[in-house]
Design a protein around this motif. Structure first.
Motif, mmCIF file in Angstrom:
data_model
loop_
_atom_site.group_PDB
_atom_site.id
_atom_site.type_symbol
_atom_site.label_atom_id
_atom_site.label_comp_id
_atom_site.label_asym_id
_atom_site.label_seq_id
_atom_site.Cartn_x
_atom_site.Cartn_y
_atom_site.Cartn_z
ATOM 1 N N PRO A 101 0.910 -1.149 0.427
ATOM 2 C CA PRO A 101 0.241 -0.324 -0.039
ATOM 3 C C PRO A 101 0.720 1.392 -0.154
ATOM 4 O O PRO A 101 0.135 2.268 0.948
ATOM 5 C CB PRO A 101 -0.875 -0.775 0.820
ATOM 6 N N ILE A 102 1.416 1.284 -0.827
ATOM 7 C CA ILE A 102 2.417 2.398 -0.853
ATOM 8 C C ILE A 102 2.943 3.287 -2.484
ATOM 9 O O ILE A 102 2.961 1.735 -3.056
ATOM 10 C CB ILE A 102 4.024 2.472 -0.078
ATOM 11 N N GLU A 103 3.352 3.913 -3.168
ATOM 12 C CA GLU A 103 3.781 4.371 -4.165
ATOM 13 C C GLU A 103 4.753 4.482 -4.365
ATOM 14 O O GLU A 103 5.587 5.558 -4.090
ATOM 15 C CB GLU A 103 3.185 4.922 -4.610
ATOM 16 N N GLY A 104 6.341 4.138 -5.147
ATOM 17 C CA GLY A 104 7.097 3.841 -4.711
ATOM 18 C C GLY A 104 7.851 3.178 -3.360
ATOM 19 O O GLY A 104 7.191 2.738 -3.052
ATOM 20 N N GLN A 105 8.945 3.507 -3.283
ATOM 21 C CA GLN A 105 9.627 2.631 -2.179
ATOM 22 C C GLN A 105 9.453 3.627 -0.660
ATOM 23 O O GLN A 105 9.028 4.139 -0.075
ATOM 24 C CB GLN A 105 11.127 2.559 -2.686
ATOM 25 N N ALA A 106 9.300 2.352 0.252
ATOM 26 C CA ALA A 106 9.324 2.478 2.176
ATOM 27 C C ALA A 106 10.243 2.687 2.487
ATOM 28 O O ALA A 106 11.119 2.080 2.968
ATOM 29 C CB ALA A 106 8.480 1.309 2.150
ATOM 30 N N LEU A 107 10.799 4.037 1.891
ATOM 31 C CA LEU A 107 12.198 4.960 2.378
ATOM 32 C C LEU A 107 11.829 5.955 2.912
ATOM 33 O O LEU A 107 11.204 6.933 1.623
ATOM 34 C CB LEU A 107 13.258 5.332 1.322
ATOM 35 N N HIS A 108 12.022 6.826 3.854
ATOM 36 C CA HIS A 108 11.871 7.768 4.855
ATOM 37 C C HIS A 108 13.177 8.548 5.921
ATOM 38 O O HIS A 108 13.951 7.800 6.109
ATOM 39 C CB HIS A 108 10.622 7.593 5.652
ATOM 40 N N ALA A 109 13.774 9.592 5.141
ATOM 41 C CA ALA A 109 14.250 10.799 5.710
ATOM 42 C C ALA A 109 14.227 10.561 6.911
ATOM 43 O O ALA A 109 13.191 12.024 6.790
ATOM 44 C CB ALA A 109 14.864 11.218 5.074
ATOM 45 N N LYS A 110 14.502 9.968 8.143
ATOM 46 C CA LYS A 110 13.677 10.526 9.313
ATOM 47 C C LYS A 110 14.257 11.396 9.975
ATOM 48 O O LYS A 110 14.005 12.088 10.925
ATOM 49 C CB LYS A 110 13.544 9.124 10.640
ATOM 50 N N VAL A 111 15.688 11.471 10.592
ATOM 51 C CA VAL A 111 16.187 12.466 10.881
ATOM 52 C C VAL A 111 16.857 13.206 10.144
ATOM 53 O O VAL A 111 18.258 12.366 9.531
ATOM 54 C CB VAL A 111 17.315 11.203 12.652
ATOM 55 N N LEU A 112 17.477 14.396 10.580
ATOM 56 C CA LEU A 112 18.135 15.379 10.489
ATOM 57 C C LEU A 112 19.256 16.288 10.915
ATOM 58 O O LEU A 112 18.733 17.002 11.795
ATOM 59 C CB LEU A 112 17.588 16.300 9.045
ATOM 60 N N GLY A 113 20.325 16.260 11.068
ATOM 61 C CA GLY A 113 21.198 16.915 11.750
ATOM 62 C C GLY A 113 22.216 17.737 11.843
ATOM 63 O O GLY A 113 22.840 17.513 10.979
ATOM 64 N N PHE A 114 23.061 19.287 11.780
ATOM 65 C CA PHE A 114 23.597 19.871 11.202
ATOM 66 C C PHE A 114 24.414 21.130 12.088
ATOM 67 O O PHE A 114 22.781 21.598 13.072
ATOM 68 C CB PHE A 114 22.941 19.799 9.555
ATOM 69 N N PHE A 115 25.138 21.922 11.795
ATOM 70 C CA PHE A 115 25.384 23.057 12.393
ATOM 71 C C PHE A 115 24.484 24.129 11.565
ATOM 72 O O PHE A 115 25.238 24.226 10.888
ATOM 73 C CB PHE A 115 27.193 22.912 12.806
ATOM 74 N N HIS A 116 24.500 24.890 13.149
ATOM 75 C CA HIS A 116 23.414 26.634 11.574
ATOM 76 C C HIS A 116 24.916 26.747 11.677
ATOM 77 O O HIS A 116 25.564 27.314 12.253
ATOM 78 C CB HIS A 116 22.995 27.021 13.191
ATOM 79 N N PRO A 117 25.202 26.994 10.366
ATOM 80 C CA PRO A 117 25.315 27.845 9.343
ATOM 81 C C PRO A 117 26.500 29.239 9.916
ATOM 82 O O PRO A 117 27.172 30.323 9.437
ATOM 83 C CB PRO A 117 25.080 27.935 7.995
ATOM 84 N N ARG A 118 25.387 29.621 10.493
ATOM 85 C CA ARG A 118 25.603 31.374 11.284
ATOM 86 C C ARG A 118 26.111 31.202 12.887
ATOM 87 O O ARG A 118 27.160 32.640 12.759
ATOM 88 C CB ARG A 118 24.428 32.062 11.484
ATOM 89 N N THR A 119 25.220 30.661 13.505
ATOM 90 C CA THR A 119 25.658 30.325 15.035
ATOM 91 C C THR A 119 26.233 29.221 15.332
ATOM 92 O O THR A 119 27.280 29.384 16.395
ATOM 93 C CB THR A 119 24.547 30.433 15.518
ATOM 94 N N GLY A 120 26.922 28.471 14.571
ATOM 95 C CA GLY A 120 26.771 27.241 15.030
ATOM 96 C C GLY A 120 26.235 26.478 15.480
ATOM 97 O O GLY A 120 26.730 24.906 16.160
ATOM 98 N N GLU A 121 24.866 26.655 16.167
ATOM 99 C CA GLU A 121 24.238 25.888 17.103
ATOM 100 C C GLU A 121 23.842 24.491 16.673
ATOM 101 O O GLU A 121 24.021 24.414 15.299
ATOM 102 C CB GLU A 121 23.039 26.412 17.557
ATOM 103 N N LYS A 122 23.922 23.292 17.402
ATOM 104 C CA LYS A 122 23.654 22.088 17.110
ATOM 105 C C LYS A 122 22.653 21.819 16.403
ATOM 106 O O LYS A 122 21.530 22.237 17.873
ATOM 107 C CB LYS A 122 23.964 20.735 17.431
ATOM 108 N N MET A 123 22.005 21.442 15.527
ATOM 109 C CA MET A 123 20.235 21.657 14.758
ATOM 110 C C MET A 123 20.353 19.890 15.106
ATOM 111 O O MET A 123 21.029 19.610 13.872
ATOM 112 C CB MET A 123 19.670 22.448 13.512
ATOM 113 N N ARG A 124 18.815 20.000 15.642
ATOM 114 C CA ARG A 124 18.717 17.967 14.613
ATOM 115 C C ARG A 124 16.934 17.878 15.028
ATOM 116 O O ARG A 124 16.831 18.682 15.382
ATOM 117 C CB ARG A 124 19.469 17.772 16.002
ATOM 118 N N PHE A 125 16.757 17.644 13.964
ATOM 119 C CA PHE A 125 14.873 17.489 13.185
ATOM 120 C C PHE A 125 14.915 15.522 13.316
ATOM 121 O O PHE A 125 15.445 15.411 12.636
ATOM 122 C CB PHE A 125 14.974 18.084 12.687
#
Length: 306
Positions: A266-290
């Motif tokens: 019951p899915i159109e396309g592959q069952a693959l999901h980008a669940k977590v994204l983390g990086f350092f903010h380009p201006r402040t350097g703060e660690k961002m995680r979603f």
């Protein structure tokens, strides 16, 4: 303007027999929309066994398909009022939870309906480093992969995020449902990826000519006929998780390119999901995680198994 058309050739296998030619070709490249393919067919840019066909032509095993993609033109990409699931936004960066089926950026024959068109409408301005076609785009995820993707609003942010990707400091975690019972609780696939010599529009493990590709995985849940897996990317090659999972004998459920499993999900396309994204903010350097929720279509696949 590039006045050179590009040529592609495909051989139809047993599992692809019976499929419409327009649907078959729309799955060969993420940037090819079904509408674009149908226009190429009308212009007789698509031939099967040396003859032009109609969009509703049903393929047979062994058919030889040739496509002459029209030349790339320098287009002005129009902003479009397309809804976006925005997870985070400030003056430098925007993080979007991309829906399955949405192409990230325009490409020949497909200049509208993409995430870039939506971002241009919402943000008004994006980093110019990616050029006219890919403004703000630092990385991409496949059309039929859902989940988190970041874009840069200015050049300084773009350089910072691109450097973090190069240095492998960006956290990218995917969840995927794969075919079969993965026997190991966790592991690492370290196998270089390059163009598939037999299918030039696909990728494949290629130890000699491929680029380094590393995927770490761990099993979340087993169902016997399928396994729910978490994958962490160390590198970011085209179709990396899809290719690596196929390489170890467990192709992603619903993958129209790399899976030979014919079971209907019951899915159109592959069952693959980008669940977590983390990086350092380009201006402040703060660690961002979603972290994003597992989409309903993948949940439907899991519910069927449970």
């Amino acid at each position: 303007m590039n006045d050179t058309e590009t040529h592609h050739a495909f051989q139809v296998n047993e599992l692809e027999a019976g499929e419409r030619i327009d649907k078959f070709l729309a799955h060969r490249e993420d940037d090819w929309s079904r509408m674009s393919v149908q226009s190429w067919i009308k212009e007789q840019r698509v031939q099967v066994n040396g003859n032009p066909v109609k969009s509703n032509y049903r393929l047979a095993a062994g058919d030889h398909v040739e496509v002459a993609v029209p030349p790339v033109e320098e287009h002005h990409i129009e902003p479009e009022a397309i809804p976006l699931d925005i997870v985070y936004e400030d003056e430098d960066v925007i993080v979007v939870n991309k829906q399955r089926g949405m192409v990230v950026h325009p490409a020949p024959g497909n200049y509208s309906g993409t995430m870039v068109n939506a971002l241009l409408y919402h943000c008004k301005d994006l980093s110019g480093i990616g050029g006219v076609i890919r403004p703000g785009i630092v990385h991409r995820i496949d059309k039929d992969t859902s989940g988190l993707i970041m874009a840069a609003k200015n050049d300084a942010a773009h350089w910072s995020l691109a450097e973090q990707l190069k240095e492998h400091t960006v956290e990218r975690v995917y969840e995927t449902l794969v075919n079969g019972n993965v026997p190991h609780d966790h592991g690492t696939v370290d196998a270089a990826i390059g163009r598939d010599p037999k299918h030039r529009q696909r990728m494949a493990v290629d130890p000699k000519k491929g680029k380094s590709a590393v995927t770490h995985f761990e099993v979340i849940e087993r169902f016997g006929t399928a396994t729910w897996v978490r994958c962490r990317l160390e590198t970011g090659r085209t179709h990396q998780i899809r290719v690596h999972m196929k390489y170890i004998g467990h192709p992603v459920v619903g993958d129209p390119v790399y899976s030979t499993q014919v079971k209907k999900w019951p899915i159109e396309g592959q069952a693959l999901h980008a669940k977590v994204l983390g990086f350092f903010h380009p201006r402040t350097g703060e660690k961002m995680r979603f972290v994003s929720k597992t989409p309903k279509d993948i949940e439907a696949c899991l519910a069927r198994l449970r």
